[in-house]
Design a protein around this motif. Structure first.
Motif, PDB file in Angstrom:
ATOM      1  N   LEU A 698       5.377  -2.382  -4.205  1.00 20.82           N
ATOM      2  CA  LEU A 698       3.986  -2.029  -3.269  1.00 20.82           C
ATOM      3  C   LEU A 698       3.055  -2.053  -3.941  1.00 20.82           C
ATOM      4  O   LEU A 698       1.993  -2.709  -3.179  1.00 20.82           O
ATOM      5  CB  LEU A 698       4.316  -0.570  -3.004  1.00 20.82           C
ATOM      6  N   GLU A 699       3.012  -1.968  -5.068  1.00 21.47           N
ATOM      7  CA  GLU A 699       1.438  -2.482  -5.980  1.00 21.47           C
ATOM      8  C   GLU A 699       1.134  -3.916  -5.749  1.00 21.47           C
ATOM      9  O   GLU A 699      -0.074  -4.169  -5.741  1.00 21.47           O
ATOM     10  CB  GLU A 699       1.684  -1.612  -7.388  1.00 21.47           C
ATOM     11  N   GLU A 700       2.167  -4.615  -5.846  1.00 19.33           N
ATOM     12  CA  GLU A 700       1.951  -5.915  -5.854  1.00 19.33           C
ATOM     13  C   GLU A 700       1.459  -6.452  -4.480  1.00 19.33           C
ATOM     14  O   GLU A 700       0.493  -7.054  -4.394  1.00 19.33           O
ATOM     15  CB  GLU A 700       3.156  -6.810  -6.116  1.00 19.33           C
ATOM     16  N   ALA A 703      -1.982  -5.044  -4.153  1.00 20.90           N
ATOM     17  CA  ALA A 703      -3.150  -5.885  -5.026  1.00 20.90           C
ATOM     18  C   ALA A 703      -3.334  -7.210  -4.030  1.00 20.90           C
ATOM     19  O   ALA A 703      -4.458  -7.579  -4.238  1.00 20.90           O
ATOM     20  CB  ALA A 703      -2.395  -5.992  -6.425  1.00 20.90           C
ATOM     21  N   LYS A 704      -2.561  -7.565  -3.743  1.00 22.02           N
ATOM     22  CA  LYS A 704      -2.517  -8.959  -2.809  1.00 22.02           C
ATOM     23  C   LYS A 704      -3.806  -8.692  -1.854  1.00 22.02           C
ATOM     24  O   LYS A 704      -4.370  -9.708  -1.436  1.00 22.02           O
ATOM     25  CB  LYS A 704      -1.289  -9.352  -2.346  1.00 22.02           C
ATOM     26  N   HIS A 705      -3.684  -7.503  -1.382  1.00 19.18           N
ATOM     27  CA  HIS A 705      -4.548  -7.276  -0.017  1.00 19.18           C
ATOM     28  C   HIS A 705      -5.588  -6.573  -0.600  1.00 19.18           C
ATOM     29  O   HIS A 705      -6.437  -6.017   0.453  1.00 19.18           O
ATOM     30  CB  HIS A 705      -3.824  -6.788   1.199  1.00 19.18           C
ATOM     31  N   LYS A 706      -5.830  -6.300  -1.847  1.00 20.87           N
ATOM     32  CA  LYS A 706      -6.869  -5.735  -2.517  1.00 20.87           C
ATOM     33  C   LYS A 706      -6.887  -4.148  -1.763  1.00 20.87           C
ATOM     34  O   LYS A 706      -8.062  -3.850  -1.338  1.00 20.87           O
ATOM     35  CB  LYS A 706      -8.281  -6.258  -2.237  1.00 20.87           C
ATOM     36  N   VAL A 707      -5.906  -3.575  -1.466  1.00 17.56           N
ATOM     37  CA  VAL A 707      -5.957  -2.054  -0.977  1.00 17.56           C
ATOM     38  C   VAL A 707      -4.993  -1.254  -1.925  1.00 17.56           C
ATOM     39  O   VAL A 707      -4.490  -1.678  -2.713  1.00 17.56           O
ATOM     40  CB  VAL A 707      -5.304  -2.036   0.337  1.00 17.56           C
ATOM     41  N   THR A 708      -5.114  -0.060  -1.464  1.00 17.17           N
ATOM     42  CA  THR A 708      -4.160   0.963  -1.900  1.00 17.17           C
ATOM     43  C   THR A 708      -2.849   0.714  -1.524  1.00 17.17           C
ATOM     44  O   THR A 708      -2.629   0.400  -0.393  1.00 17.17           O
ATOM     45  CB  THR A 708      -4.812   2.465  -2.081  1.00 17.17           C
ATOM     46  N   MET A 713       0.925   2.106   3.131  1.00 18.09           N
ATOM     47  CA  MET A 713       1.615   3.038   3.922  1.00 18.09           C
ATOM     48  C   MET A 713       1.219   3.168   5.342  1.00 18.09           C
ATOM     49  O   MET A 713       1.849   3.134   6.313  1.00 18.09           O
ATOM     50  CB  MET A 713       1.618   4.375   3.343  1.00 18.09           C
ATOM     51  N   GLU A 714      -0.236   3.295   5.349  1.00 19.02           N
ATOM     52  CA  GLU A 714      -0.603   3.492   6.777  1.00 19.02           C
ATOM     53  C   GLU A 714      -0.750   2.267   7.537  1.00 19.02           C
ATOM     54  O   GLU A 714      -0.010   2.332   8.744  1.00 19.02           O
ATOM     55  CB  GLU A 714      -2.235   3.822   6.512  1.00 19.02           C
ATOM     56  N   ALA A 715      -0.705   1.200   7.001  1.00 21.05           N
ATOM     57  CA  ALA A 715      -0.752   0.050   7.881  1.00 21.05           C
ATOM     58  C   ALA A 715       0.573  -0.228   8.346  1.00 21.05           C
ATOM     59  O   ALA A 715       1.137  -1.021   9.231  1.00 21.05           O
ATOM     60  CB  ALA A 715      -1.351  -1.322   7.021  1.00 21.05           C
ATOM     61  N   LEU A 724       4.960   9.813  -3.298  1.00 25.43           N
ATOM     62  CA  LEU A 724       6.173   9.857  -2.138  1.00 25.43           C
ATOM     63  C   LEU A 724       6.649   8.576  -1.847  1.00 25.43           C
ATOM     64  O   LEU A 724       7.818   8.307  -1.523  1.00 25.43           O
ATOM     65  CB  LEU A 724       5.902  10.596  -0.857  1.00 25.43           C
ATOM     66  N   ALA A 725       5.492   7.608  -1.872  1.00 25.32           N
ATOM     67  CA  ALA A 725       6.071   6.047  -1.476  1.00 25.32           C
ATOM     68  C   ALA A 725       6.968   5.507  -2.099  1.00 25.32           C
ATOM     69  O   ALA A 725       7.794   4.683  -1.912  1.00 25.32           O
ATOM     70  CB  ALA A 725       4.807   5.238  -1.571  1.00 25.32           C
ATOM     71  N   PHE A 726       7.426   6.128  -3.298  1.00 24.12           N
ATOM     72  CA  PHE A 726       8.364   5.638  -4.195  1.00 24.12           C
ATOM     73  C   PHE A 726       9.526   6.305  -4.321  1.00 24.12           C
ATOM     74  O   PHE A 726      10.496   6.057  -5.242  1.00 24.12           O
ATOM     75  CB  PHE A 726       7.628   5.547  -5.817  1.00 24.12           C
ATOM     76  N   VAL A 727       9.673   7.578  -3.896  1.00 21.40           N
ATOM     77  CA  VAL A 727      11.203   8.096  -3.801  1.00 21.40           C
ATOM     78  C   VAL A 727      11.338   8.225  -2.140  1.00 21.40           C
ATOM     79  O   VAL A 727      10.620   8.141  -1.487  1.00 21.40           O
ATOM     80  CB  VAL A 727      10.854   9.602  -4.289  1.00 21.40           C
ATOM     81  N   PRO A 728      12.739   8.301  -2.002  1.00 19.71           N
ATOM     82  CA  PRO A 728      13.384   8.600  -0.581  1.00 19.71           C
ATOM     83  C   PRO A 728      12.719  10.001  -0.177  1.00 19.71           C
ATOM     84  O   PRO A 728      12.809  10.958  -0.922  1.00 19.71           O
ATOM     85  CB  PRO A 728      14.928   8.820  -1.035  1.00 19.71           C
TER      86      PRO A 728
END
Lengths: 882, 233, 319
Positions: A698-700, A703-708, A713-715, A724-728
């Motif tokens: 997700l971070e990759e 980073a590719k889109h220069k966002v957090t 998650m929003e998109a 929370l994005a990293f756990v079920p």
């Protein structure tokens, strides 16, 4: 390598009939076509007249009616296929077959099959336009297609060529992969993401396995099916059917499914969940397992002092000062109270983080109103499941995760296997034993500048964009967004498509938001459809090529696994093809390559001629059929060629090509448990409850889109933020349609008779449809709870109009106690408005038998995996008397 | 040699209701699509969420006391030495009394010549797709997947005007094979054999489990037995 | 919700209206024969034309019924198999023998009545064929009931009243058909037996037979209903199904117009039989016609209604 005695036979004469090619290959599979005995079908035959009836020969091949891909045998009498059975040599399905292979007889002998290449004469395209198909020769068809390709290449538009793959064999690497790349198009679009990619997401971002799992049914003591209906579908059907009686003797079975499925009917517990809320249920189960101290301590680890600190609602400090002896040991006997990890985690990663971030509040009482399952049942099932320990299987299927917010449900359901330590364990959830096949040789030397230029273009499906991470195997932008292509085509974003070759696929029927496909295909300048039947997609085609039936009429192979064995199984032409067909994955690209060479572009043909040779004779192919066998024999060489270094090492040692064809299947050795533990291909090498692997991906992407990551998650329509994005974690189900206007949650399911969307033109399909619980023969009923039927003033058997925000279908209503009130269910597969005269109510007038679910279901996506969200009740509907 | 008494035991615990038996039977016996020699009863019971579903495979019960045989005016329907209830189509006058007499609905009457779809010359898209007749011609048989072995003991396809029914695949049993529904069952839920042989699979199963039959009160003494439960009892 | 059961059975009626016709005409035939025999043997000369009409009806009607049945057979060319094979357990097989004998005997009997002067061997005299014909007629009548009554899979049929009904039906319909045809014929043909308006003078016993037969039929139908209504579950369900489908038809045409109305007419007309008075031929004809309609309706409801599919709850009984 020494030339085998078969050498001389391998070279078929150019004008030999396909049958003689087959015979020449030394397989002697097909009895002579000459002298068919006169069959006095309709006159009673006395014993004398019928002495020694032809019993025929059993010939091995492969059934691809579903994704189980079973090795089967066909009984061939006088060149006709008459019966099917499981291949007794196969260890995966151990000689068993489900009902599907039998239906294939009616597919191959379907009166409505396309007989030869066709050309469209009506330039106008649409559902109600008569294409005006006229027969043409293969030569004309190939020339027409080659001209189109040349034109695209001349105009620098070769990226506007696309190949759509549906059902395929492993030989697809020619047409789908190499040929497309050699032309210079990045657009090889598979159907994978309308199938089950979100399911792979669950296993990958916990244990690093981007694949379907295998299950040790023989040793399991608890089986928890998440929408999985293994007795009817889901990748090991005959094996599961055969073992189920034993499973019921040994294990408890719980099925989570809003419908009383075939498997739910034979389970101990049915959990009729509210569609799309699987995540809540899985999290509550995990919560119970932790709070009750029922997790597998030898796999997950334990609190260093053995004291369970999983108390509902309470966060746990991962580092604490401990006084106990155990803690003293953990701190190397240091006397001063220092902060030490309170939980010694063994083969997993991030349990406390998961608890603190998510699980601590996920009580069964919290889950009950969300998922519709009573807290007591959640508790009971969770504890029974955990009591089976490493022999408990949490069996994830598309139903529980091919949802708009399904990625985390997939992780949650799969994480239960981590909690009980059944990952890679005896009686648990396992992966696969290695196979020994290989794919086509490198093509890079055969790429010209036009091709290289074309391949630089982005793919048509918009993968990798901010809102479409499609992170297959942890790589953002690597997964296919099959269903997005229609929108991309219509919006010409990133560009328009000018030419598509689609084979064994029918996106105008099989993709949600099917209407978009009809529109997109109507506007497409040139469509080639390779198909057995005149399907919905065919009606938009400019050139139609008759496809061989995968089970009876072509060479190929596939790899799969069941019953802790991987296998390689051959597709073999066991009969003389009914129609004038060519192997679409190898012969068609060869024939096209010949036409392209005639037009001055010879690289694909050179690649085929120079990079392939028959492993037995060392000779290069001189025609399409030889090419097919060269590629097949080379790909599977380690299965049958003693001189191959991998021969016999990983499984069956089969001596020679002829023996392999006769046998039809290569079995791997049995899967070995426990080799992946602590070597999982995750970031931490552990089974991850806190997915560092997902975090990295997700971070990759961010980073590719220069966002957090939050913006990702929003998109992607997820509501969670932060870690929370990293756990079920829990994500509320997303549904299209206002609950007031569309009061029912619509969900679909599979049929045990579905050969994907292709068996509905078989009378045997229609005449036995009621073997799917709740369904009716010769119909396509909408199943509704009787209480709802009464409330609406409707009656069982009424014709009803079902309407969603996207479309409307008219089907018969079935009052049935096997569905949850507030939901309505319908099987996928019926509702064809083309395909044939059995599948439709009136083929000429395009009147469907029943209705296609995909005209109701809104095209939406599980964006992290790129999946088409087709489950989880993503579409609400209104039901009224028609 | 002791007289045989062929019977089938269906283990509902193992059966998963997949209908492979039904379809395999059609292929084996060239049965018209709407006839179900091998058939099933499906039952949905209870109120949501306490709903149960069960599937009972059915076929000719090969009754000891077979009303179809008793009532047949020409002895076309008869009991074979080995306990099978068989039908001689050459004697059948098509009065359908057997159908009326049978409480199980397992006898079917050929109102029309079967497999009409493969005699049809119409194509869905003329010139583009086949007709049924063309496919049959290309395959080389009036029914492309016609099984000639069936004709050893019964007309390969039963003509218009006579009844037909399950024969326990007597043509297969005669050559030492099991009925098609038995071999096609992926769940191994069907056990076929000679009840007079205590070692046979059905005899063993009946010794272990309480046998049940359909409509016992009809006094037909079926030779198709059911053991155990399909789902939750 | 109640249990849902699905079982795919062959659609459509197994025995259709042609079988109803066979049973009805067969009943008419044997009834007419017995009537003819009784008139020939015991009645005055002026009733001999009526006897002849009845005698002719017998073989014609039964043969017509058999024709309908033959038409119904799927494999007509195999019908000789009934003779080639001995099937003593089959009621139908016996039926074929008995009916064959009956048609032959009744045809000879009719021939003798119509053409008494043709020389034939003595064994073929009216007395011999008539006397021999009587037991066969009764047997055929019973056979018509028994054929259905032995089919235990059909609770509507498998009952004692079924056979009794059959016997009563042939009595009533045979006589009624003979009278009706006679009345109709008389309006076209002059019989040489005296004034037309006195034909019914001595038929009081016949009227009694018809009234009593119809009344007994009513009672038997009631007994049949009781038998089923308070019988086994399958019987109750079968009755329910039949009444739901054919109840109104049976009540209106079978019982109302078919039995009650003719009984009322008959009772009203009774005093006019004998005593020098004579009932209206039209009314007699009408009463007979109604009885025939009633008889046909009862046969129809029994044969067609009795075939309504067995409730699946019965078919799915595992024990």
């Amino acid at each position: 390598m020494t030339a085998s005695p078969m050498t001389a036979h391998i070279k078929p004469v150019i004008d030999a009939s396909r049958r003689s090619v087959l015979k020449a290959a030394g397989t002697a599979l097909v009895a002579s076509a000459n002298g068919l005995p006169a069959l006095s079908l309709l006159t009673p035959t006395d014993a004398n007249a019928s002495k020694a009836p032809a019993t025929g020969t059993w010939v091995a091949t492969t059934c691809q009616g579903c994704t189980s891909w079973c090795p089967v045998q066909v009984r061939v009498v006088d060149g006709r296929a008459i019966h099917l059975r499981g291949n007794p040599e196969a260890k995966g399905n151990h000689g068993k077959i489900c009902p599907r292979p039998h239906l294939a007889l009616q597919q191959v002998y379907d009166p409505d099959r396309v007989r030869q290449p066709l050309k469209r004469t009506n330039p106008k395209k649409g559902r109600n336009e008569d294409p005006g198909f006229v027969p043409i020769s293969w030569d004309e068809a190939m020339a027409t297609i080659a001209d189109r390709i040349m034109e695209l290449r001349r105009n620098g538009e070769i990226h506007k060529y696309a190949i759509f793959r549906g059902r395929y064999t492993a030989l697809n690497d020619i047409l789908y992969d190499k040929f497309t790349k050699l032309l210079g198009s990045p657009n090889n679009i598979s159907h994978s993401s309308i199938c089950a990619e979100a399911e792979k997401f669950g296993a990958f971002y916990t244990e690093g396995y981007w694949n379907y799992r295998d299950y040790d049914l023989e040793e399991a003591r608890y089986i928890l099916c998440w929408g999985a209906d293994p007795l009817a579908s889901n990748r090991m059907v005959p094996h599961a059917i055969n073992f189920w009686g034993g499973v019921r003797d040994r294990a408890k079975i719980a099925v989570i499914d809003p419908r009383l499925s075939a498997t739910a009917a034979k389970a101990d517990e049915w959990l009729p969940i509210i569609p799309g809320e699987d995540g809540a249920l899985a999290l509550a189960m995990a919560h119970v397992i932790l709070v009750e101290g029922a997790w597998n301590k030898s796999f997950v680890g334990d609190f260093v002092d053995g004291k369970n600190r999983f108390v509902p609602g309470q966060e746990i400090q991962p580092l604490q000062t401990l006084a106990s002896a155990a803690a003293a040991t953990a701190t190397n006997g240091a006397r001063d109270p220092v902060l030490v990890p309170v939980f010694a985690e063994k083969h997993t990663h991030g349990l406390l983080a998961w608890w603190n971030l998510e699980l601590k509040d996920r009580t069964p009482e919290w889950a009950e109103p969300i998922c519709g399952i009573p807290a007591a049942q959640i508790r009971r099932v969770a504890l029974d499941f955990a009591a089976a320990g490493s022999r408990a299987i949490s069996w994830l299927s598309p139903g529980a995760c091919m949802q708009v917010r399904g990625a985390y449900a997939a992780m949650a359901a799969h994480a239960l296997n981590g909690l009980v330590g059944s990952v890679d364990a005896r009686g648990g959830v396992v992966t696969h034993a290695p196979t020994v096949t290989r794919s086509a040789p490198a093509h890079d030397a055969y790429l010209d500048d036009i091709a290289k230029e074309g391949l630089k273009r982005p793919k048509i499906d918009q993968r990798g964009r901010l809102e479409f991470p499609a992170m297959a195997s942890g790589r953002p932008g690597s997964g296919v967004l099959t269903n997005r292509v229609a929108d991309a085509m219509l919006a010409k974003d990133p560009y328009d498509l000018k030419m598509i070759i689609a084979y064994w696929s029918n996106f105008a029927f099989s993709c949600t938001g099917a209407q978009r496909w009809e529109e997109a295909l109507s506007k497409l300048p040139f469509l080639v459809h390779i198909t057995t039947n005149a399907s919905e997609t065919t009606m938009f085609a400019d050139i139609v090529l008759p496809a061989p039936h995968q089970l009876f009429e072509r060479w190929g192979y596939v790899n799969n696994k069941q019953n802790l064995h991987s296998y390689t199984t051959l597709n073999v032409p066991v009969i003389k093809p009914v129609a004038d067909v060519r192997n679409e994955e190898t012969e068609v690209p060869w024939l096209l390559a010949e036409k392209l060479a005639e037009r001055g572009f010879d690289l694909p043909l050179r690649y085929f001629k120079e990079m392939f040779k028959d492993p037995e004779t060392g000779q290069a192919p001189t025609n399409a059929q030889e090419f097919t066998l060269c590629h097949l024999k080379t790909s599977t060489r380690a299965c049958w060629d003693k001189t191959d270094p991998n021969w016999g090492k990983y499984g069956d040692a089969i001596d020679g090509w002829e023996a392999f064809v006769r046998r039809g299947v290569w079995n791997s050795k049995r899967f070995t448990y426990g080799q992946r533990v602590d070597r999982f291909p995750t970031v931490t090498k552990k089974f991850e409850f806190y997915s560092s692997t997902l975090k990295k991906a997700l971070e990759e992407h961010a980073a590719k889109h220069k966002v957090t990551v939050d913006e990702v998650m929003e998109a992607t329509k997820y509501v969670c933020r932060g870690e929370l994005a990293f756990v079920p974690h829990f994500e509320p189900a997303l549904r299209h349609g206002d609950p007031q206007e569309f009061p029912f949650i619509f969900f679909e399911h599979r049929s045990r008779l579905n050969r994907e969307g292709r068996s509905q033109n078989c009378t045997w399909y229609q005449a036995h449809k009621n073997c799917d619980p709740g369904d009716e023969n010769w119909d396509d009923v909408l199943k509704m709870n009787p209480a709802d039927v009464a409330r609406l003033g409707l009656r069982n058997g009424d014709l009803v109009r079902v309407t969603s925000v996207q479309g409307s279908i008219v089907v018969r209503l079935k009052a049935w106690e096997g569905v949850r009130p507030g939901t309505v269910a319908k099987c996928y597969g019926q509702g064809h408005w083309a395909y044939g005269r059995v599948a439709t109510k009136d083929f000429a007038r395009r009147l469907p038998r029943g209705g296609n679910n995909n005209e109701l279901l809104v095209a939406d996506y599980e964006r992290l995996s790129g999946s088409t969200a087709r489950h989880g009740g993503l579409t609400r509907v209104r039901v009224e008397r028609a | 040699m002791a007289k045989k008494r062929y019977a089938m035991v269906i283990d509902l615990h193992r059966c998963v209701g997949c209908a492979a038996c039904d379809i395999a039977c059609k292929a084996e016996n060239n049965v018209p699509v709407e006839f179900h020699w091998s058939n099933h009863i499906v039952e949905t019971r209870g109120t949501f969420p306490n709903t149960t579903f069960r599937y009972i495979p059915t076929l000719c019960n090969h009754c000891e006391n077979a009303p179809c045989v008793t009532n047949c005016p020409t002895t076309a329907m008869y009991k074979a030495e080995n306990g099978m209830t068989l039908h001689d189509a050459n004697k059948c006058i098509g009065c359908r009394l057997c159908q009326l007499a049978c409480p199980y609905g397992v006898i079917f009457f050929n109102k029309e010549t079967p497999h009409a779809n493969y005699r049809d010359s119409q194509a869905a898209i003329p010139g583009a797709t086949f007709s049924g007749r063309e496919v049959a011609e290309r395959a080389g048989a009036p029914l492309p997947y016609y099984n000639p072995a069936r004709a050893a003991t019964y007309p390969g396809v039963r003509p218009r005007g006579v009844v037909e029914k399950c024969t326990f695949c007597d043509h297969k049993v005669a050559v030492g094979e099991e009925p098609a529904c038995v071999t096609a069952c992926p769940a191994d839920a069907r056990l076929f054999g000679d009840l007079n042989d205590p070692e046979s699979k059905p005899a063993q199963a009946l010794a272990r489990h309480r046998p049940r039959v359909l409509q016992r009160d009809k006094g037909t003494q079926p030779h198709v037995f059911y053991i155990r439960e399909y789902g939750k009892a | 919700m109640e249990t849902e059961l699905i079982l795919t059975l062959q659609r459509g009626l197994i025995w259709d209206e042609r079988v109803v016709g066979d049973l009805f005409l067969g009943g008419v035939g044997v009834g007419a024969f017995l009537f003819a025999f009784l008139l020939w043997r015991f009645a005055e000369e002026r009733y001999q034309p009526l006897a002849k009409v009845a005698a002719v009806i017998a073989p014609v009607s039964v043969s017509a019924g058999l024709g309908l049945l033959f038409w119904k057979l799927g494999n007509k060319l195999n019908v000789h198999q009934m003779m080639l094979n001995v099937s003593p357990t089959s009621v139908m097989w016996w039926g074929a023998l008995i009916q064959g004998a009956f048609v032959t005997l009744s045809a000879l009997f009719a021939f003798r009545l119509l053409f008494p002067h043709v020389r034939l061997p003595k064994v073929l005299s009216a007395s011999v064929t008539g006397v021999l014909g009587v037991p066969f007629a009764v047997a055929v009548g019973i056979y018509h009931g028994l054929l259905l009554a032995v089919l235990t899979s059909h609770p509507l049929w498998a009952s004692g009243p079924m056979i009794v009904t059959s016997v009563l039906l042939f009595t009533v319909t045979g006589v009624a058909a003979s009278l009706l045809l006679y009345v109709v014929l008389r309006s076209f043909v002059r019989f040489d037996t005296g004034p037309s308006d006195t034909f019914a003078q001595g038929l009081k016993p016949v009227a009694w037979v018809l009234i009593a037969g119809a009344a007994l039929l009513l009672i038997t139908l009631f007994a049949w209903w009781v038998d089923l209504r308070f019988g086994s579950i399958p019987a109750r369900l079968a009755l329910q199904a039949m009444l739901a489908e054919y109840g109104i038809m049976l009540a209106v045409f079978g019982i109302g117009f078919g039995l009650v109305l003719p009984i009322v007419l008959g009772v009203l007309m009774l005093p006019r039989f004998g005593d020098g008075r004579t009932p209206s031929a039209a009314l007699v004809g009408l009463a007979c016609l109604l009885l025939l309609i009633g008889g046909f309706t009862i046969r129809y409801a029994a044969v067609i209604g009795g075939q309504l599919p067995t409730p699946l709850s019965v078919m799915a009984t595992l024990s």
